[in-house]
Design a protein around this motif. Structure first.
Motif, mmCIF file in Angstrom:
data_model
loop_
_atom_site.group_PDB
_atom_site.id
_atom_site.type_symbol
_atom_site.label_atom_id
_atom_site.label_comp_id
_atom_site.label_asym_id
_atom_site.label_seq_id
_atom_site.Cartn_x
_atom_site.Cartn_y
_atom_site.Cartn_z
ATOM 1 N N ALA A 192 28.634 -6.996 -15.634
ATOM 2 C CA ALA A 192 28.358 -7.865 -16.783
ATOM 3 C C ALA A 192 28.151 -7.047 -18.047
ATOM 4 O O ALA A 192 28.545 -7.465 -19.146
ATOM 5 N N ALA A 193 27.530 -5.871 -17.915
ATOM 6 C CA ALA A 193 27.288 -5.035 -19.089
ATOM 7 C C ALA A 193 28.584 -4.547 -19.722
ATOM 8 O O ALA A 193 28.617 -4.231 -20.919
ATOM 9 N N SER A 194 29.667 -4.504 -18.940
ATOM 10 C CA SER A 194 30.958 -4.054 -19.471
ATOM 11 C C SER A 194 31.532 -5.046 -20.471
ATOM 12 O O SER A 194 32.402 -4.697 -21.269
ATOM 13 N N SER B 126 19.744 -10.808 -24.738
ATOM 14 C CA SER B 126 20.311 -12.151 -24.919
ATOM 15 C C SER B 126 21.826 -12.135 -24.778
ATOM 16 O O SER B 126 22.427 -13.044 -24.195
ATOM 17 N N GLU B 127 22.492 -11.101 -25.318
ATOM 18 C CA GLU B 127 23.946 -10.995 -25.198
ATOM 19 C C GLU B 127 24.356 -10.801 -23.741
ATOM 20 O O GLU B 127 25.349 -11.376 -23.276
ATOM 21 N N LEU B 128 23.596 -9.993 -23.008
ATOM 22 C CA LEU B 128 23.882 -9.796 -21.594
ATOM 23 C C LEU B 128 23.679 -11.091 -20.819
ATOM 24 O O LEU B 128 24.474 -11.432 -19.935
ATOM 25 N N ARG B 129 22.625 -11.829 -21.158
ATOM 26 C CA ARG B 129 22.357 -13.091 -20.471
ATOM 27 C C ARG B 129 23.494 -14.093 -20.680
ATOM 28 O O ARG B 129 23.875 -14.827 -19.757
ATOM 29 N N ARG B 130 24.076 -14.096 -21.873
ATOM 30 C CA ARG B 130 25.164 -15.039 -22.142
ATOM 31 C C ARG B 130 26.400 -14.737 -21.300
ATOM 32 O O ARG B 130 27.167 -15.653 -20.967
ATOM 33 N N ASN C 249 12.646 -15.046 -17.357
ATOM 34 C CA ASN C 249 12.883 -14.593 -15.984
ATOM 35 C C ASN C 249 14.022 -13.593 -15.936
ATOM 36 O O ASN C 249 13.966 -12.577 -15.217
ATOM 37 N N PHE C 250 15.084 -13.842 -16.716
ATOM 38 C CA PHE C 250 16.217 -12.930 -16.770
ATOM 39 C C PHE C 250 15.776 -11.569 -17.302
ATOM 40 O O PHE C 250 16.150 -10.518 -16.758
ATOM 41 N N TYR C 251 14.968 -11.567 -18.347
ATOM 42 C CA TYR C 251 14.479 -10.312 -18.926
ATOM 43 C C TYR C 251 13.712 -9.495 -17.893
ATOM 44 O O TYR C 251 13.924 -8.282 -17.754
ATOM 45 N N ARG C 252 12.836 -10.161 -17.154
ATOM 46 C CA ARG C 252 12.035 -9.449 -16.148
ATOM 47 C C ARG C 252 12.938 -8.829 -15.081
ATOM 48 O O ARG C 252 12.726 -7.691 -14.661
ATOM 49 N N GLY D 44 18.499 1.699 -13.328
ATOM 50 C CA GLY D 44 19.825 2.177 -13.694
ATOM 51 C C GLY D 44 20.776 1.120 -14.199
ATOM 52 O O GLY D 44 21.931 1.422 -14.516
ATOM 53 N N PHE D 45 20.339 -0.153 -14.287
ATOM 54 C CA PHE D 45 21.238 -1.206 -14.750
ATOM 55 C C PHE D 45 21.471 -1.069 -16.251
ATOM 56 O O PHE D 45 22.612 -0.953 -16.716
ATOM 57 N N ILE D 46 20.396 -1.088 -17.028
ATOM 58 C CA ILE D 46 20.509 -0.929 -18.475
ATOM 59 C C ILE D 46 19.463 0.084 -18.942
ATOM 60 O O ILE D 46 18.459 0.314 -18.263
#
Length: 237
Positions: free
Chosen positions: A157-159, A168-172, A186-189, A196-198
């Motif tokens: 998803a980060a790609s 917020s951009e990653l969540r979208r 919840n997504f932020y947590r 190593g994800f972000i």
């Protein structure tokens, strides 16, 4: 009494391609308009027949380039599954091996060979266009399920974000691929607890209202542990 033995069915072999990208913050799939029968004028997944001595991977790359103008060698194409149900193709016994790719920044396709048109089409939640030619609606559904699962276990998803992005951009991206709304706190947590994800860049992005948002970049992880499960799923399902 000797029972008659039905002779084996000889299948012709083809490939079909399920290619996803993000455009205008929406998950979109690559489709072509068929330029010949069967299903003349109908939307379909790009694909075609294997031509010996090429193998399946070579066929997938060639058909993607011939029908849409996209460079297949730049994509990670993985086999989805084989489809060989009787009656799936009106031309006879034809088995198809479907391939899947999900990649950012894919260009506008250009039709070629037997495709009259090639286009990116938004995927609307769980709705799959059942008017697609052959059994391509079922193949697209399977590809969508696989793509959604990949976002749970891999950091792809980060790609689809820029070199630096906000949470917020990653969540979208997740919302676009999963087709559901995701609870922001919840997504932020979750994403900040996965090693190593972000990674924080140390910079901030100004917002129209409120405090500036932290900027992140993709980390070194290749597997998400624990996985990012879709809403409604748990580690026991």
């Amino acid at each position: 009494m000797i029972e008659s033995v039905r002779p084996p069915t000889l299948f012709r072999l083809a490939v079909d391609l399920v290619i996803f990208t993000m455009r205008d913050e929406r998950l979109q799939v690559l489709l072509v308009e068929r330029g010949k029968e069967p299903f003349l004028g109908r939307a379909a997944l790009p694909g075609g027949f294997v031509r010996l001595p090429e193998d399946l991977d070579a066929t997938a790359t060639r058909e993607l380039e011939e029908e849409t103008g996209l460079e297949g060698r730049d994509l990670h194409l993985e086999q989805l599954r084989c489809y060989a149900r009787e009656g799936r193709d009106p031309r006879g016994a034809i088995a198809s091996v479907a391939y899947l790719a999900i990649a950012p920044n894919l260009p506008t396709p250009v039709a070629g060979t037997d495709a009259a048109r090639a286009m990116w089409v938004p995927v609307l939640g769980d709705k799959v266009d059942r008017s697609l030619a052959f059994d391509h609606a079922a193949i697209l559904r399977d590809g969508l399920d696989r793509a959604r699962a990949k976002l749970e276990s891999m950091p792809i998803a980060a790609s689809f974000c820029g070199a630096a992005f906000t949470i917020s951009e990653l969540r979208r991206v997740y919302e676009a691929v999963w087709g559901v709304r995701v609870d922001a706190p919840n997504f932020y947590r979750k994403v900040t607890k996965i090693e190593g994800f972000i990674e924080e860049t140390g910079e901030l992005q100004s917002l129209p209202a409120g405090r500036p948002a932290k900027l992140y970049r993709r980390g070194p992880a290749t597997i998400l542990q624990p996985p990012m499960l879709r809403p409604g799923r748990s580690s026991g399902t």
